[in-house]
Design an enzyme around this catalytic site. Structure first.
Site, PDB file in Angstrom:
ATOM      1  N   HIS A 261       0.933  -1.279  -0.048  1.00 17.28           N
ATOM      2  CA  HIS A 261       0.029   0.087  -0.005  1.00 17.28           C
ATOM      3  C   HIS A 261       0.960   1.101  -0.066  1.00 17.28           C
ATOM      4  O   HIS A 261       1.355   1.891   0.957  1.00 17.28           O
ATOM      5  CB  HIS A 261      -1.177  -0.029   1.226  1.00 17.28           C
ATOM      6  CG  HIS A 261      -1.877   0.953   1.359  1.00 17.28           C
ATOM      7  ND1 HIS A 261      -3.323   0.924   1.648  1.00 17.28           N
ATOM      8  CD2 HIS A 261      -1.990   2.344   1.040  1.00 17.28           C
ATOM      9  CE1 HIS A 261      -4.125   1.886   1.435  1.00 17.28           C
ATOM     10  NE2 HIS A 261      -3.244   2.941   1.063  1.00 17.28           N
TER      11      HIS A 261
ATOM     12  N   GLU B  39     -10.648   3.362   7.765  1.00 14.05           N
ATOM     13  CA  GLU B  39      -9.775   4.497   8.006  1.00 14.05           C
ATOM     14  C   GLU B  39     -10.186   5.493   8.920  1.00 14.05           C
ATOM     15  O   GLU B  39      -9.881   5.643   9.941  1.00 14.05           O
ATOM     16  CB  GLU B  39      -8.972   4.818   6.856  1.00 14.05           C
ATOM     17  CG  GLU B  39      -7.794   5.794   7.280  1.00 14.05           C
ATOM     18  CD  GLU B  39      -7.262   6.240   5.900  1.00 14.05           C
ATOM     19  OE1 GLU B  39      -7.887   6.256   4.660  1.00 14.05           O
ATOM     20  OE2 GLU B  39      -5.998   6.845   5.718  1.00 14.05           O
TER      21      GLU B  39
ATOM     22  N   ASP C  31       2.016   3.946   2.824  1.00 15.86           N
ATOM     23  CA  ASP C  31       0.630   4.715   2.361  1.00 15.86           C
ATOM     24  C   ASP C  31       1.380   6.087   1.481  1.00 15.86           C
ATOM     25  O   ASP C  31       1.377   6.061   0.247  1.00 15.86           O
ATOM     26  CB  ASP C  31      -0.173   5.437   3.510  1.00 15.86           C
ATOM     27  CG  ASP C  31      -1.343   5.491   3.141  1.00 15.86           C
ATOM     28  OD1 ASP C  31      -2.043   5.268   2.067  1.00 15.86           O
ATOM     29  OD2 ASP C  31      -2.254   6.307   3.795  1.00 15.86           O
TER      30      ASP C  31
HETATM   31  O1  LIG Z   1      -4.812   6.932   3.028  1.00 13.37           O
HETATM   32  C1  LIG Z   1      -5.680   7.191   2.397  1.00 13.37           C
HETATM   33  N1  LIG Z   1      -6.740   7.443   2.422  1.00 13.37           N
HETATM   34  C2  LIG Z   1      -7.736   7.747   1.380  1.00 13.37           C
HETATM   35  N2  LIG Z   1      -7.270   8.061   0.131  1.00 13.37           N
HETATM   36  C3  LIG Z   1      -5.950   8.142   0.118  1.00 13.37           C
HETATM   37  C4  LIG Z   1      -5.040   7.935   1.183  1.00 13.37           C
HETATM   38  N3  LIG Z   1      -3.973   8.242   0.520  1.00 13.37           N
HETATM   39  C5  LIG Z   1      -3.923   8.680  -0.554  1.00 13.37           C
HETATM   40  N4  LIG Z   1      -5.379   8.747  -1.075  1.00 13.37           N
HETATM   41  C6  LIG Z   1      -5.728   9.247  -2.098  1.00 13.37           C
HETATM   42  C7  LIG Z   1      -5.037  10.654  -2.616  1.00 13.37           C
HETATM   43  C8  LIG Z   1      -4.541  10.485  -3.772  1.00 13.37           C
HETATM   44  O2  LIG Z   1      -4.512  11.359  -4.722  1.00 13.37           O
HETATM   45  C9  LIG Z   1      -5.247   9.008  -4.331  1.00 13.37           C
HETATM   46  C10 LIG Z   1      -4.664   8.201  -5.506  1.00 13.37           C
HETATM   47  O3  LIG Z   1      -3.425   7.739  -5.347  1.00 13.37           O
HETATM   48  O4  LIG Z   1      -5.495   8.325  -3.026  1.00 13.37           O
HETATM   49 ZN   LIG Z   2      -3.818   4.919   1.064  1.00 12.33          ZN
END
Ligand SMILES: O=c1[nH]cnc2c1ncn2[C@H]1C[C@H](O)[C@@H](CO)O1
Ligand SMILES: [Zn+2]
Length: 355
Positions: free
Chosen positions: A18, A209, A293
Site C-alpha cells: 500500500h 480508516e 501509504d
Molecule cells: O490513506 C488514504 N486514504 C484515502 N485516500 C488516500 C489515502 N492516501 C492517498 N489517498 C488518495 C489521494 C490520492 O490522490 C489518491 C490516489 O493515489 O488516493
Molecule cells: Zn492509502
C-alpha cells in the site's frame, strides 16, 4: 536481544502493498516539475517543501491530509512528469531494500493537460520499467506491480476497472478505491467490483480508516474485497481478546490488513505509533502487513515504518519476517511468483539475520 537498527532494516528484504505513487514524490522533483509548468508551491526549497508536506498532512483529519495531494497531482499531468515520478519511485524503493511493491494511483486525476487514460498508464509503466532496470543494474532487484485506483467521490470506477483489466497482462495487478471515506461507502461502486469479480481480477478497498465497521463490512461482504486498505478500525469489533463476528470473519478468512502506522497517526486514526492497534492485531494473529501509504506526506519509508514499530513494540527479525511474508502471501501477482520471492529472496535473507 540486540536492538535492530534502521540501517540493518534497509538491508533486509521488504514487501510493500500500500503505497500511493502521488504520495511518494521526491520534494526536489516537485520543485523542478512545478517550475516547468508554472505551478505555485507553498515552498520552493526542497527540504522546506518536504517539511511543509509532513506538517500540512499532520492534520488529524483525512480530508485535510488529502488536500496536500493537489501539489503532487499538479506535476503529474504529462508523460514526462509521470515517467519521472514512477522511475524515481522504483529507485527509491529499491534503495530502501523493498523487493516487491504494489504502487497505486488514480489515472482519472492525471487528465488535466490532455492525456488519455491509456497514455497515463503507459507513461507510469514505462517509468517503472526504466527505474527497475536501473536498480537491477546496481544490484537492487525490485518487482513492481501497479494498482489502478478510482476516486470514491467520483463516478468513473467502472471505466477504471475496465482499464485495469485491459492492462492486467502488462503491469496492472489490481484495483482500489480511495479518497474521503465518510459519506462515500464502497457500495457506491458495486458495479465495478462485481465486474472485477466476473473477470477473476483482484482488488483492495480503502476501508476502516476514517470510518469504522460499516465501511469494512461493506467492503468485504457486499463488494468482495480481497484485502483491506488500512482496515485498522476492525479493532472497534474487538474487546480485550474477544472478537465480534466481523473481526472473526476477517481473521478466520485471513483477509490481509494493509496497515499504515504513520499515516494513521497523522489522520487521527491512531493516537501514536506505540498505541497503534497493530500491536493487538499482531498478537491476535490477524494477517497484518506494514505499509507506507504516502512516503512524502509522512516523511517516511518502508524501513522507517519497520524501525518505528520495532522500537515501539520491541519487535525483532522474526516479527519483521512475519510481516514481510504476510505481505508477499497477500500480493496480487500469481501464486508461483509470490512463492519464488518468499523462498528465494525473503527466507534466505531473514535466516541469516535470525542466526
Ligand atoms: O490513506 C488514504 N486514504 C484515502 N485516500 C488516500 C489515502 N492516501 C492517498 N489517498 C488518495 C489521494 C490520492 O490522490 C489518491 C490516489 O493515489 O488516493
Ligand atoms: Zn492509502
Amino acid at each position: 536481544m540486540v536492538a535492530i537498527t534502521h540501517a540493518d532494516i534497509v538491508n533486509a528484504p521488504k514487501a510493500l502493498l500500500h503505497d500511493h505513487l502521488d504520495g511518494g514524490l521526491r520534494p526536489a522533483t516537485i520543485v523542478e516539475l512545478a517550475a516547468g509548468i508554472g505551478h505555485d508551491l507553498p515552498e520552493t526549497d526542497p527540504a522546506r517543501l518536504g517539511d511543509w508536506f509532513v506538517a500540512a498532512a499532520d492534520s488529524g483529519s483525512l480530508e485535510r491530509y488529502l488536500e496536500t495531494f493537489a501539489h503532487t497531482v499538479a506535476v503529474m499531468q504529462t508523460e514526462e512528469g509521470l515517467h519521472r515520478v514512477a522511475r524515481e519511485c522504483a529507485l527509491d524503493l529499491a534503495a530502501d531494500g523493498v523487493v516487491y511493491a504494489e504502487i497505486r494511483y488514480a489515472p482519472e486525476q492525471h487528465l488535466e493537460r490532455g492525456l488519455s487514460l491509456d497514455a497515463v498508464v503507459d507513461a507510469v509503466h514505462s517509468g517503472f520499467r526504466d527505474g527497475c532496470a536501473e536498480a537491477a543494474a546496481q544490484g537492487q532487484r525490485i518487482r513492481i506491480g501497479t494498482l489502478l485506483t478510482a476516486m470514491r467521490h467520483a463516478a468513473r470506477s467502472q471505466e477504471i476497472a475496465e482499464l485495469a483489466v485491459r492492462y492486467r497482462d502488462t503491469g496492472v495487478v489490481g484495483f482500489d478505491i480511495a479518497g474521503a471515506e465518510a459519506g462515500f461507502p464502497p457500495t457506491r461502486h458495486l458495479d465495478a467490483f462485481e465486474y472485477l469479480q466476473r473477470e477473476n481480477f483482484h482488488f483492495t478497498i480503502h476501508a476502516g480508516e476514517a470510518f469504522g465497521l460499516p465501511s469494512i463490512w461493506q467492503a468485504i461482504q457486499w463488494c468482495g474485497a480481497d484485502r483491506l486498505g488500512h482496515g485498522v478500525r476492525i479493532v472497534d469489533d474487538i474487546t480485550g481478546s474477544s472478537l465480534g463476528r466481523l473481526a472473526s470473519y476477517v481473521r478466520d478468512k485471513r483477509i490481509p490488513l494493509e496497515l499504515c502506522p504513520s499515516s494513521n497517526v497523522q489522520t487521527g486514526a491512531a493516537p501514536s505509533i506505540a498505541e497503534h492497534p497493530i500491536g493487538l492485531l499482531h498478537d491476535l494473529r490477524f494477517r497484518v502487513t506494514v505499509n507506507t501509504d504516502n512516503r512524502l506526506m509522512s516523511g517516511t519509508s518502508m524501513s522507517r515504518e519497520m524501525a518505528l514499530l520495532a522500537e515501539a513494540f520491541g519487535w525483532g527479525w522474526s516479527e519483521l519476517q512475519w510481516f514481510t511474508i504476510n505481505a508477499m502471501k497477500s500480493a496480487f501477482i500469481p501464486y508461483d511468483e509470490r512463492l519464488a520471492i518468499i523462498n528465494d529472496v525473503i527466507k534466505p535473507a531473514y535466516a541469516k539475520l535470525l542466526t
